[in-house]
Design a protein around this motif. Structure first.
Motif, PDB file in Angstrom:
ATOM      1  N   THR A  66       0.821  -1.215   0.000  1.00  0.00           N
ATOM      2  CA  THR A  66       0.000   0.000   0.000  1.00  0.00           C
ATOM      3  C   THR A  66       0.853   1.261   0.000  1.00  0.00           C
ATOM      4  O   THR A  66       0.503   2.255  -0.637  1.00  0.00           O
ATOM      5  CB  THR A  66      -0.949   0.000   1.215  1.00  0.00           C
ATOM      6  N   ASP A  67       1.990   1.242   0.696  1.00  0.00           N
ATOM      7  CA  ASP A  67       2.845   2.430   0.749  1.00  0.00           C
ATOM      8  C   ASP A  67       3.345   2.843  -0.628  1.00  0.00           C
ATOM      9  O   ASP A  67       3.582   4.022  -0.888  1.00  0.00           O
ATOM     10  CB  ASP A  67       4.044   2.196   1.680  1.00  0.00           C
ATOM     11  N   ALA A  68       3.489   1.877  -1.537  1.00  0.00           N
ATOM     12  CA  ALA A  68       3.953   2.192  -2.891  1.00  0.00           C
ATOM     13  C   ALA A  68       2.907   2.987  -3.667  1.00  0.00           C
ATOM     14  O   ALA A  68       3.238   3.666  -4.643  1.00  0.00           O
ATOM     15  CB  ALA A  68       4.300   0.915  -3.637  1.00  0.00           C
ATOM     16  N   LEU A  69       1.639   2.926  -3.230  1.00  0.00           N
ATOM     17  CA  LEU A  69       0.563   3.657  -3.904  1.00  0.00           C
ATOM     18  C   LEU A  69       0.367   5.062  -3.336  1.00  0.00           C
ATOM     19  O   LEU A  69      -0.418   5.838  -3.868  1.00  0.00           O
ATOM     20  CB  LEU A  69      -0.747   2.871  -3.794  1.00  0.00           C
ATOM     21  N   ARG A  70       1.076   5.367  -2.272  1.00  0.00           N
ATOM     22  CA  ARG A  70       0.927   6.698  -1.663  1.00  0.00           C
ATOM     23  C   ARG A  70       1.719   7.732  -2.446  1.00  0.00           C
ATOM     24  O   ARG A  70       2.655   7.406  -3.170  1.00  0.00           O
ATOM     25  CB  ARG A  70       1.391   6.667  -0.210  1.00  0.00           C
ATOM     26  N   ARG A  71       1.355   8.992  -2.257  1.00  0.00           N
ATOM     27  CA  ARG A  71       2.039  10.103  -2.936  1.00  0.00           C
ATOM     28  C   ARG A  71       3.465  10.206  -2.453  1.00  0.00           C
ATOM     29  O   ARG A  71       3.768   9.972  -1.287  1.00  0.00           O
ATOM     30  CB  ARG A  71       1.344  11.438  -2.634  1.00  0.00           C
ATOM     31  N   ARG A  72       4.312  10.638  -3.343  1.00  0.00           N
ATOM     32  CA  ARG A  72       5.699  10.930  -2.984  1.00  0.00           C
ATOM     33  C   ARG A  72       5.761  12.381  -2.517  1.00  0.00           C
ATOM     34  O   ARG A  72       5.028  13.221  -3.027  1.00  0.00           O
ATOM     35  CB  ARG A  72       6.627  10.770  -4.183  1.00  0.00           C
ATOM     36  N   PRO A  73       6.645  12.703  -1.577  1.00  0.00           N
ATOM     37  CA  PRO A  73       6.771  14.097  -1.175  1.00  0.00           C
ATOM     38  C   PRO A  73       7.205  14.950  -2.369  1.00  0.00           C
ATOM     39  O   PRO A  73       7.964  14.486  -3.217  1.00  0.00           O
ATOM     40  CB  PRO A  73       7.859  14.087  -0.102  1.00  0.00           C
ATOM     41  N   ALA A  74       6.700  16.158  -2.403  1.00  0.00           N
ATOM     42  CA  ALA A  74       7.032  17.062  -3.506  1.00  0.00           C
ATOM     43  C   ALA A  74       8.519  17.387  -3.483  1.00  0.00           C
ATOM     44  O   ALA A  74       9.112  17.574  -2.417  1.00  0.00           O
ATOM     45  CB  ALA A  74       6.214  18.339  -3.389  1.00  0.00           C
ATOM     46  N   THR A  75       9.081  17.449  -4.661  1.00  0.00           N
ATOM     47  CA  THR A  75      10.485  17.837  -4.756  1.00  0.00           C
ATOM     48  C   THR A  75      10.539  19.330  -5.019  1.00  0.00           C
ATOM     49  O   THR A  75       9.541  19.967  -5.304  1.00  0.00           O
ATOM     50  CB  THR A  75      11.177  17.081  -5.897  1.00  0.00           C
ATOM     51  N   GLY A  76      11.711  19.875  -4.942  1.00  0.00           N
ATOM     52  CA  GLY A  76      11.867  21.296  -5.225  1.00  0.00           C
ATOM     53  C   GLY A  76      11.943  22.112  -3.951  1.00  0.00           C
ATOM     54  O   GLY A  76      12.044  21.590  -2.839  1.00  0.00           O
ATOM     55  N   ARG A  77      11.882  23.399  -4.160  1.00  0.00           N
ATOM     56  CA  ARG A  77      12.023  24.328  -3.053  1.00  0.00           C
ATOM     57  C   ARG A  77      10.836  24.210  -2.093  1.00  0.00           C
ATOM     58  O   ARG A  77       9.691  24.174  -2.526  1.00  0.00           O
ATOM     59  CB  ARG A  77      12.100  25.737  -3.633  1.00  0.00           C
ATOM     60  N   PRO A  78      11.110  24.185  -0.793  1.00  0.00           N
ATOM     61  CA  PRO A  78       9.991  24.131   0.164  1.00  0.00           C
ATOM     62  C   PRO A  78       9.232  25.462   0.167  1.00  0.00           C
ATOM     63  O   PRO A  78       9.790  26.506  -0.177  1.00  0.00           O
ATOM     64  CB  PRO A  78      10.686  23.889   1.507  1.00  0.00           C
ATOM     65  N   PRO A  79       7.963  25.444   0.553  1.00  0.00           N
ATOM     66  CA  PRO A  79       7.184  26.692   0.578  1.00  0.00           C
ATOM     67  C   PRO A  79       7.782  27.689   1.572  1.00  0.00           C
ATOM     68  O   PRO A  79       8.381  27.306   2.580  1.00  0.00           O
ATOM     69  CB  PRO A  79       5.791  26.255   1.010  1.00  0.00           C
ATOM     70  N   LYS A  80       7.588  28.983   1.269  1.00  0.00           N
ATOM     71  CA  LYS A  80       8.117  30.032   2.146  1.00  0.00           C
ATOM     72  C   LYS A  80       7.365  30.090   3.470  1.00  0.00           C
ATOM     73  O   LYS A  80       7.917  30.517   4.476  1.00  0.00           O
ATOM     74  CB  LYS A  80       8.039  31.399   1.463  1.00  0.00           C
ATOM     75  N   LEU A  81       6.090  29.696   3.455  1.00  0.00           N
ATOM     76  CA  LEU A  81       5.270  29.735   4.676  1.00  0.00           C
ATOM     77  C   LEU A  81       5.044  28.323   5.189  1.00  0.00           C
ATOM     78  O   LEU A  81       4.592  27.448   4.449  1.00  0.00           O
ATOM     79  CB  LEU A  81       3.911  30.376   4.393  1.00  0.00           C
ATOM     80  N   GLU A 117       3.191  39.797   4.688  1.00  0.00           N
ATOM     81  CA  GLU A 117       4.471  40.371   5.102  1.00  0.00           C
ATOM     82  C   GLU A 117       4.405  40.863   6.556  1.00  0.00           C
ATOM     83  O   GLU A 117       5.330  40.656   7.334  1.00  0.00           O
ATOM     84  CB  GLU A 117       4.851  41.524   4.163  1.00  0.00           C
ATOM     85  N   ARG A 118       3.291  41.496   6.924  1.00  0.00           N
ATOM     86  CA  ARG A 118       3.140  41.996   8.306  1.00  0.00           C
ATOM     87  C   ARG A 118       3.042  40.842   9.305  1.00  0.00           C
ATOM     88  O   ARG A 118       3.656  40.877  10.364  1.00  0.00           O
ATOM     89  CB  ARG A 118       1.870  42.846   8.420  1.00  0.00           C
ATOM     90  N   VAL A 119       2.233  39.828   8.979  1.00  0.00           N
ATOM     91  CA  VAL A 119       1.938  38.751   9.923  1.00  0.00           C
ATOM     92  C   VAL A 119       3.074  37.739  10.009  1.00  0.00           C
ATOM     93  O   VAL A 119       3.466  37.327  11.103  1.00  0.00           O
ATOM     94  CB  VAL A 119       0.609  38.040   9.525  1.00  0.00           C
ATOM     95  N   ALA A 120       3.589  37.328   8.845  1.00  0.00           N
ATOM     96  CA  ALA A 120       4.573  36.240   8.823  1.00  0.00           C
ATOM     97  C   ALA A 120       5.989  36.719   8.546  1.00  0.00           C
ATOM     98  O   ALA A 120       6.937  35.944   8.664  1.00  0.00           O
ATOM     99  CB  ALA A 120       4.169  35.207   7.774  1.00  0.00           C
ATOM    100  N   GLY A 121       6.137  37.999   8.146  1.00  0.00           N
ATOM    101  CA  GLY A 121       7.468  38.507   7.848  1.00  0.00           C
ATOM    102  C   GLY A 121       8.066  37.932   6.575  1.00  0.00           C
ATOM    103  O   GLY A 121       9.280  37.899   6.414  1.00  0.00           O
ATOM    104  N   VAL A 122       7.199  37.473   5.661  1.00  0.00           N
ATOM    105  CA  VAL A 122       7.661  36.860   4.419  1.00  0.00           C
ATOM    106  C   VAL A 122       7.087  37.638   3.240  1.00  0.00           C
ATOM    107  O   VAL A 122       5.889  37.915   3.197  1.00  0.00           O
ATOM    108  CB  VAL A 122       7.204  35.383   4.336  1.00  0.00           C
ATOM    109  N   SER A 123       7.944  37.993   2.298  1.00  0.00           N
ATOM    110  CA  SER A 123       7.507  38.698   1.107  1.00  0.00           C
ATOM    111  C   SER A 123       7.215  37.688   0.005  1.00  0.00           C
ATOM    112  O   SER A 123       8.067  36.863  -0.328  1.00  0.00           O
ATOM    113  CB  SER A 123       8.607  39.667   0.655  1.00  0.00           C
ATOM    114  N   LEU A 124       5.994  37.741  -0.542  1.00  0.00           N
ATOM    115  CA  LEU A 124       5.589  36.806  -1.589  1.00  0.00           C
ATOM    116  C   LEU A 124       5.310  37.553  -2.885  1.00  0.00           C
ATOM    117  O   LEU A 124       4.824  38.685  -2.870  1.00  0.00           O
ATOM    118  CB  LEU A 124       4.313  36.053  -1.189  1.00  0.00           C
ATOM    119  N   SER A 125       5.580  36.897  -4.009  1.00  0.00           N
ATOM    120  CA  SER A 125       5.225  37.460  -5.311  1.00  0.00           C
ATOM    121  C   SER A 125       3.708  37.350  -5.486  1.00  0.00           C
ATOM    122  O   SER A 125       3.035  36.620  -4.750  1.00  0.00           O
ATOM    123  CB  SER A 125       5.925  36.690  -6.428  1.00  0.00           C
ATOM    124  N   ARG A 126       3.184  38.048  -6.498  1.00  0.00           N
ATOM    125  CA  ARG A 126       1.750  37.959  -6.772  1.00  0.00           C
ATOM    126  C   ARG A 126       1.344  36.509  -7.059  1.00  0.00           C
ATOM    127  O   ARG A 126       0.304  36.040  -6.604  1.00  0.00           O
ATOM    128  CB  ARG A 126       1.373  38.842  -7.965  1.00  0.00           C
TER     129      ARG A 126
END
Length: 171
Positions: A66-81, A117-126
């Protein structure tokens, strides 16, 4: 353009399952049905998928369980938040735009970006703000109805009732 939560109700909003989560749940359900000895055709009918998909899942399940049918963790940059920051942003947005000093109680990408930006201190693109709102928070785009501020409903009704028939007769 403004944004609103997709589901408005009392209590904390539970975001709907994403497509990948639904697909994983379907594959895991198929694994449970494999264990029960159900046929591929029967499983395909029960889950609303093609026989070919079920046969492919069965091969994967036989090799890795069953574990082989589960989603793989996303690769790439982790989310900023992280998840805690997303919840802080959700709480802030639920207070409304006016609570954060904006004139109208409408959320735009720019306004949400400022609040993040005010709440989390993180600047995000549109684009990242859009993904945050639609993906992680489950909000949807709400377009305002375009109407003239000077619109006079009673004058419009009078014109339709009296002027339009007169003009139409003149043909």
């Amino acid at each position: 353009m403004s944004f609103k939560p997709s589901s408005v109700g009392s209590g904390p909003a539970v975001p709907p399952l994403t497509r990948p989560q639904l697909a994983e749940a379907r594959r895991v359900r198929a694994a449970e049905l494999f264990e029960q000895g159900r046929s591929s055709v029967e499983i395909a009918r029960m889950l609303g998928v093609s026989d070919e998909s079920v046969r492919r899942w069965k091969r994967v399940w036989e090799e890795g369980g069953t574990d082989a049918l589960r989603r793989r963790p996303a690769t790439g940059r982790p989310p900023k938040l992280n998840d805690d920051q997303v919840e802080q942003v959700r709480t802030a947005l639920d207070q409304g735009a006016q609570a954060h000093g904006f004139e109208a109680d409408l959320w735009t990408l720019e306004r949400v970006g400022l609040v993040v930006e005010r709440v989390a201190g993180v600047s995000l693109s549109r684009a990242s703000v859009w993904r945050l709102l639609t993906g992680r928070l489950g909000w949807s785009l709400q377009r305002p109805e375009r109407r003239a501020v000077e619109r006079d409903e009673s004058e419009i009704a009078r014109w339709i009732a009296h002027e339009w028939p007169r003009i139409k007769k003149g043909r």
